[in-house]
Design an enzyme around this catalytic site. Structure first.
Site, short mmCIF file in Angstrom:
data_model
loop_
_atom_site.label_atom_id
_atom_site.label_comp_id
_atom_site.label_asym_id
_atom_site.label_seq_id
_atom_site.Cartn_x
_atom_site.Cartn_y
_atom_site.Cartn_z
N ASP A 301 37.18 -25.96 38.43
CA ASP A 301 35.76 -26.05 37.43
C ASP A 301 35.03 -27.49 37.64
O ASP A 301 35.17 -28.09 38.30
CB ASP A 301 36.47 -26.46 36.14
CG ASP A 301 37.04 -25.20 35.48
OD1 ASP A 301 37.28 -23.92 36.19
OD2 ASP A 301 37.60 -24.93 34.43
N HIS A 443 39.81 -29.21 39.35
CA HIS A 443 38.35 -29.54 39.36
C HIS A 443 37.88 -29.90 40.81
O HIS A 443 38.32 -30.98 41.17
CB HIS A 443 38.07 -30.65 38.43
CG HIS A 443 38.50 -30.30 36.86
ND1 HIS A 443 39.51 -30.22 36.46
CD2 HIS A 443 37.52 -29.89 35.84
CE1 HIS A 443 39.67 -29.90 35.22
NE2 HIS A 443 38.46 -29.62 34.90
ZN ZN Z 1 34.81 -27.97 32.62
#
Ligand code: ZN
Length: 475
Positions: A301, A443
């Protein structure tokens, strides 16, 4: 075509630890040859020459703050912008200091400063800040602050300098704005005509104005001229409608003697274009022949990131793994080539909204806007529309589902990579939580995640997992 806009709101709410005031004083920005990192401040280059982006993120027990602002080569420009940022930050800290600590520990205050940048003409940029803060429950605030910058002269441009007669311009702009507010389906039900009039009387309406290369735009804070449900309203007026108000040198600078380009930066116009690209959380039928054995979906993400995303792509290639990247539209706009690499290597493209807002706090049309703008950016950069969406913080409700066009993709294993920044901890969370068909959240904006991924891939491979996209898991 030369890109005209990006929004920067990178790591937003991926809060780290560290001192913030200290960072604002640090001043080594513009000379850096590459991305620099010190504690919780990062500096990245932008696609605009001479404009870097500084992000300062802090995560305390009683508040979270994420502040992003541009760094120019001219010290005078930076000083003024940093002064304005400090003021925002100090006000916020003051508000926090008078709140009850106990209350804040349960419900930390947040401050988010992000900006859009538009190239209006050669060496002329509009910097449009949004400041959103939330100190105690109901009183969320959303304000805007605009700077027009001449990077060639190294100075700011005052809005009134653009017009031959700023008083007359104010009157005509009021009429145009009033007309557009009244006819906008997004704003007309929330619009307060008197408040707009009021702003114009003292001429402060000009402060809400900025330029793109195609339009004169207005952005207002929440509650300034509309009810809170309209968020921060933005109105776009094509330059052709205001060119008679402009001072001759500005007509020239904005190249208005030539033909006026069709306004593509108007979000409404853009949305219309995107209506055909309706987002669907369903998967495109690109899945390879099913394999036997256990499978996991790795998801990344908040990217793309200019260094870490390509490093992750290399690792995925090494392990013959496919993954899903839930990208922020603002970052795709910023790093289209990285997004393209992700698509070219056969990974799934996911929509993580434009700038990482909590979608459950937005009116329906803004949710649509967040999703559509991002999908448009992804398609523009990669040629492929996104095939899944994940709301920031995993926060959604029925309105979000209806507005975003489907069921969001969440996760089953949260590696907390952003928090620990520790590859071994990430690995140990994966080891103790993974199972067949797990969806693993990471991430791709952190260098430590790249390190962690190598270990995670190695481990999962040795356990007999293979790596697929989320849509394959959910199929
Ligand atoms: Zn996020």
């Amino acid at each position: 075509m030369k890109p005209t806009k990006f929004t920067y709101l990178a790591l937003t709410l991926v809060f780290l630890i560290g001192g913030f005031f200290f960072l604002l004083k640090s001043n080594q920005a513009q000379q850096t040859a590459q991305v620099k990192k010190s504690n919780n401040t990062t500096i990245e280059h932008s696609k605009y020459e001479g404009v870097d982006i500084k992000s300062a993120i802090s995560d305390e027990e009683t508040f979270h703050s994420a502040i992003h602002y541009p760094i120019f080569q001219e010290e005078a420009l930076n000083k003024k912008i940093e002064k304005s940022i400090s003021k925002i930050h100090n006000n916020f800290r003051e508000e926090v200091s008078i709140e009850s600590k106990k209350h804040l520990k349960e419900n930390p205050a947040t401050l988010l400063v992000s900006f859009d940048i538009y190239e209006a003409a050669d060496d002329v940029y509009s910097i449009v800040f949004s400041e959103e803060s939330y100190v105690n429950g109901a009183n969320g605030r959303a304000k805007t602050k605009i700077f027009l910058v001449d990077t060639k002269e190294g100075k700011f441009i005052k809005q009134h300098e653009i017009f031959t007669d700023d008083r007359k311009a104010g009157e005509k702009l009021y009429l145009l704005l009033n007309q557009q507010f009244k006819s906008s389906k997004d704003y007309r039900d929330y619009y307060f005509e008197d408040q707009l009039k009021e702003r114009i009387k003292d001429n402060s309406n000009l402060e809400n104005m900025y330029l793109t290369d195609k339009s004169m735009n207005y952005k207002f804070g929440k509650y300034e001229v509309t009810a809170g449900a309209a968020g921060m309203p933005e109105i776009s007026i094509p330059l052709s409608k205001v060119q008679d108000l402009l001072a001759p040198q500005w007509k020239k600078r904005l190249k208005l003697q030539d033909n006026i380009k069709e306004d593509q930066s108007n979000p409404e116009a853009q949305n219309k274009k995107n209506e055909n690209n309706k987002l669907s959380a369903q998967q495109e039928p690109t899945a390879p022949a099913p394999q036997s054995g256990k499978q996991v979906a790795l998801t990344f993400d908040d990217g793309p990131h200019p260094q870490n995303t390509p490093a992750i792509l290399n690792l995925l290639k090494k392990y013959d793994a496919k993954a899903t990247f839930f990208m922020l539209g603002s970052r795709v706009d910023f790093y289209p080539d990285v997004a393209k690499q992700v698509a070219e290597q056969g990974h799934e493209l996911g929509n993580h909204t434009w700038d990482h807002k909590d979608l459950t706090t937005l009116p329906a049309f803004e949710v649509q806007d967040e999703i559509k703008k991002t999908d448009y950016a992804i398609k523009k950069a990669t040629g492929i529309p996104s095939s899944a969406y994940r709301p920031p913080y995993g926060a959604f409700n029925d309105q979000v589902k209806n507005s975003a066009g489907g069921t969001p993709v969440l996760w089953s294993v949260d590696t907390l990579d952003w928090k620990s920044k520790n590859p071994n901890e990430v690995l140990s969370i994966v080891k103790s939580n993974v199972g067949d068909n797990s969806i693993i959240l990471m991430h791709d904006i952190h260098a430590t995640t790249v390190e962690a991924l190598d270990k995670v891939l190695q481990y999962l491979k040795s356990e007999g997992y293979h790596f697929v996209t989320v849509s394959e898991i959910q199929a």
